[in-house]
Design a protein around this motif. Sequence first.
Motif, mmCIF file in Angstrom:
data_model
loop_
_atom_site.group_PDB
_atom_site.id
_atom_site.type_symbol
_atom_site.label_atom_id
_atom_site.label_comp_id
_atom_site.label_asym_id
_atom_site.label_seq_id
_atom_site.Cartn_x
_atom_site.Cartn_y
_atom_site.Cartn_z
ATOM 1 N N LYS B 192 -0.417 -0.371 -1.280
ATOM 2 C CA LYS B 192 0.066 -1.071 -2.471
ATOM 3 C C LYS B 192 1.256 -0.347 -3.079
ATOM 4 O O LYS B 192 2.286 -0.955 -3.386
ATOM 5 C CB LYS B 192 -1.062 -1.151 -3.510
ATOM 6 N N ALA B 193 1.095 0.976 -3.217
ATOM 7 C CA ALA B 193 2.170 1.739 -3.852
ATOM 8 C C ALA B 193 3.479 1.572 -3.086
ATOM 9 O O ALA B 193 4.531 1.315 -3.669
ATOM 10 C CB ALA B 193 1.785 3.211 -3.946
ATOM 11 N N ILE B 194 3.395 1.692 -1.778
ATOM 12 C CA ILE B 194 4.622 1.602 -0.984
ATOM 13 C C ILE B 194 5.233 0.207 -1.069
ATOM 14 O O ILE B 194 6.452 0.057 -1.217
ATOM 15 C CB ILE B 194 4.344 1.998 0.482
ATOM 16 N N ILE B 195 4.378 -0.812 -0.996
ATOM 17 C CA ILE B 195 4.912 -2.174 -1.070
ATOM 18 C C ILE B 195 5.555 -2.432 -2.434
ATOM 19 O O ILE B 195 6.679 -2.919 -2.530
ATOM 20 C CB ILE B 195 3.801 -3.205 -0.795
ATOM 21 N N PHE B 196 4.838 -2.085 -3.505
ATOM 22 C CA PHE B 196 5.410 -2.296 -4.838
ATOM 23 C C PHE B 196 6.716 -1.527 -4.967
ATOM 24 O O PHE B 196 7.733 -2.048 -5.428
ATOM 25 C CB PHE B 196 4.444 -1.811 -5.930
ATOM 26 N N GLY B 197 6.655 -0.267 -4.560
ATOM 27 C CA GLY B 197 7.829 0.585 -4.700
ATOM 28 C C GLY B 197 9.050 0.035 -3.991
ATOM 29 O O GLY B 197 10.151 0.028 -4.535
#
Lengths: 243, 249, 254
Positions: B192-197
């Motif tokens: 999630k973090a990577i996608i959002f980022g």
Amino acid sequence: MMIHFDDVYKRFGLKRVLNGLTFSVAKGEIFFILGRSGTGKSVSLKHMVGLLSPDQGKIWIDDEEISSYSEEDFVHIRKKCGLVFQLPALVDSRSLYENLVMGIRHLSTDEKKKRISTTLHAVGLQSLEPVLFERFPPSLSYGEQKRLALARTLLPDPEILLYDEPTTGLDPVTAKHIHELIRSISKDFGKTSIVVSHDMRNALATADRLAVLDAGRVVDQGTPEEIRNSRVVMTMAFLEDLV
Amino acid sequence: MNVFQRCADTLRILFKSISALLSGRTSSKEIWKQLYEFGNSSIGIVVLCVTFMGIILISEYSYHMKLVIGNDSMIPGFAMILLIRELAPIVGALLITSKMGASIAAELAAMKNTEQIDAYRLLGLDIVELYVAPRTVASALSAWALSTISLAFAIMGAWIAAVVFLNFSTGPFFQSLFVFVSGKDLLLMSLKAIIFGSCIPAISAHYGLNASFGAEGVGHATTDAVVGNSITIIVMDFVITYLYAVATT
Amino acid sequence: MKQRLQHLNEHLNFFWNLFIRLPQVFVEREEFLRQFADVGIRSLSTTVTAGIFTGAIMALQFHLQLKDFGAESVLGGLNTSGTIREVGPILIAFMLAGKVGAFTSAELGTMKVTDQIQAVRCLGIDPISFFVVPRFWAVALNSILLLVFGLVISVIGGLLAVWVSAGINPDQYLLMIARFTSTESLALAISKSVIFGLLMGHICCANGYWTEGGTQGVGLAVKKTAVQSMVSIVLADFFVSWIVELVVRSGDFR
């Protein structure tokens, strides 16, 4: 003397903007302040209406010394002294009418109507009179906005008018018209006008007296004739463009 | 511009950035610099917020568990799962959006107003490759790093709160944690973090590059970037969570 | 450190000024109503979106956790209670901080850098009463109402999500809500909405009004508003929960 600056100093952080500024303007006079950008021209006007206060020095407006006045004290000064900003500074979210009456809210509706009519004629915007309630500032051209801003400042009938670079960003034809307007308003209505500008040509044609600023102080002063023949370096630099 | 046009433009920017990165046209020096900027500027606030949320969660779960089953021995595990799977990545991403997303939109809007972007184009440089691509990597990696680091602090904070205020002992606390939290959860958080980022710079850039003139234009672009990012993050989070829920059922 | 305290003092002064000038809202009635309607309409879609998705996400997660535990039946109650007490207000407030807060500070900031605020001062009008007070109250009141509305929507979102994905019985879900949502939880949700609303109103107006530095300043003001809103919301959430907890515990018999 209507307006008198006596040895005024003002700093913004480390930058010295006003460095011992001294000049006087007589009642009913049209006085131009010229100088390069950033030499403290606008800053001196802002001092007169209390948007800024000096670090040192004294400022007289009509026998009142205002350098240590509070916001409340300035209320009646601002009625005497109207400032026309460089940007039109009209409130975009309010109608033209609401913008115009900002300084005269205490008057009756009839009185407002009368004054608005006269003033719009004076600035050449009488065509807008029927649509004041429907139209908003963003729908006007830049030149029209500047005229409306002038009308807004004129409506409370101040004795002193301050103009901050009234023609910067306007084409030469409109600029000439605005200067003629400044002159006619001053002479016809008996107002004292101080104009900050870097348009030497129009300044010489419009002013009764001029001052040239450099590094926050006056380096040259005089009538248009005297300025034209001046030997001061900064003045000559401004005159170079004019043949 | 309608929603579809916006999505299309944003995806175009995103793909351009990714292709620039993959084909090595991006300066790695710039990537490192941006990584530092992103991480440095947001670490304080992300750690602060996620830690507080960790403490809040553990108190909340304690309250509810006692309400339902009268026993709260399992709350550390449950509370931390919610933090790991949902709150840490979302809060981290939203804070990065506010800080860096707004900056990107504002900077690009200002550059558009002063015609710098056209100037670059005439020199054969594309603003997306130059500006957006390095920030995409930086944002993705920072989001991941920040979620992880703030999670560690949050667990510590929750532990202190549990021990001091909720009558927990350290042993059972961490035991409960290890029983319920699995590698899958950490993987979900990282994903999630990577996608959002990686989406934040592209979305912000879209608004910045399409800004209208003047102070008003910059204001709108910045505002819309924050809003657009926030909505996208929460919707994407829902989609990912839904897929995860369906997949594990 | 001293600078920070000074800054805090300025903020408190500003907030106090806005708060006690509530009567101005009736003087500038038209402007206030215009702002209120404006803000409300603009934020409705964001609130609904935030509410539905927040509720849905929380429901899905709670469902997964409760399933492992075999306590699926209480899903409605637990999820709703948890969402409206904590996560709901925070996430929905985050969304609103962007949509309403950032927008208002951009508006005020633009007015500041185009000299509108100074011009109005020179014409003898107090810019705070004229521009800021109506906006502050419009934003604050709207935020409060929208937060509560968003929380209600989140309940629906949660219900839909688990109904569609896992076939949870809606009646059972709703029944559990009534059983597990205490008045204390509702009070908590509402008081958070009020506090968050006031905070957001203050932060966006203060940053907008204090904008400096031309066009760039406006972007900076928006950034500050977004960041400060989010951080304050989390901190405020913590303190409100804590205080309400203490108040309840003092009359508690657990």
